[in-house]
Design an enzyme around this catalytic site. Sequence first.
Site, PDB file in Angstrom:
ATOM      1  CD  GLU A  46      35.718  37.670  37.551  1.00 44.67           C
ATOM      2  OE1 GLU A  46      34.692  38.373  37.491  1.00 44.67           O
ATOM      3  OE2 GLU A  46      36.041  36.843  36.689  1.00 44.67           O
ATOM      4  CB  THR A  47      34.214  44.220  40.488  1.00 42.44           C
ATOM      5  OG1 THR A  47      35.473  44.894  40.347  1.00 42.44           O
ATOM      6  CG2 THR A  47      33.375  44.957  41.517  1.00 42.44           C
TER       7      THR A  47
END
Length: 283
Positions: A46-47
């Site tokens: 995830e970002t």
Amino acid sequence: MRLPLYQLDAFADRPFTGNPAAVVPLARWLPDATLQAIALENNLAETAFLVRRDGGADGGAAGGADGAVEYDLRWFTPAIEVDLCGHATLASAAAVQRWLAPGAATVRFHTRSGALTVTGDGRDGGLLTMDFPALPPKPLDAAAATAVAEALGQQPEAVLAADKALAVLADEASVLAARPDLRRLAALPHDGLIVSAPGRNHDFVSRFFAPHAGIDEDPVTGSAHCVLAPYWAGRLGKTALSARQVSARGGELALELKGARVAISGRVAPYLEGVIELPVTAA
């Protein structure tokens, strides 16, 4: 255009364990295509992208009525935007407390899944607690349960689902040995598959697979515990639970079921501070 980038390991008490997440603070939202491209370039599970919304400016103290700093928050895997992510929320709160709004004891994020509040002090590895929705799973019908079992390659003791499918196995060794067919998993109509069982040293253990989102196996998944907490609380007859996600990196979570909500607690270890260089056309 230069954007700050922080990478932190969530549900970890030291670097190189837990689940790494990138956190990118923005002054304003960039085009979705740019956000997705950054997430793909980071190539992490995830970002997280966040924009402050309480009238304050990053670098200053809290501005909300209850002393909270408030941000809009979105999460992107390398392939898609998701509705809920635990480890990148935990990492975002630690980044806010460490770099963006030092001294903020409460961080409130506004997301696709509603307001998510994080309390505690994560600046130096302290415990942070997220207030997340509880998502009790329900048994799947026979055909859907069979599809999950075929993708998993073994017959679970039970197959349930909320947003994510949950396969319950007999013991921790079975969870560790699971080798699902990722192609079949990606075709299931669920937001990934949780595999879980009673733990040897924890109330329960789990693993999580999400090939449909570009993540074959997620190291530690906060959102999966929105499903796991109500299931194991009901099965064990207790609301406070200890959990470990037994991926290769591994991670520890403390849980407390509170009606329709679940408190998910963990630690965060900072790893990297840097700058993203973008062409002006990406804005």
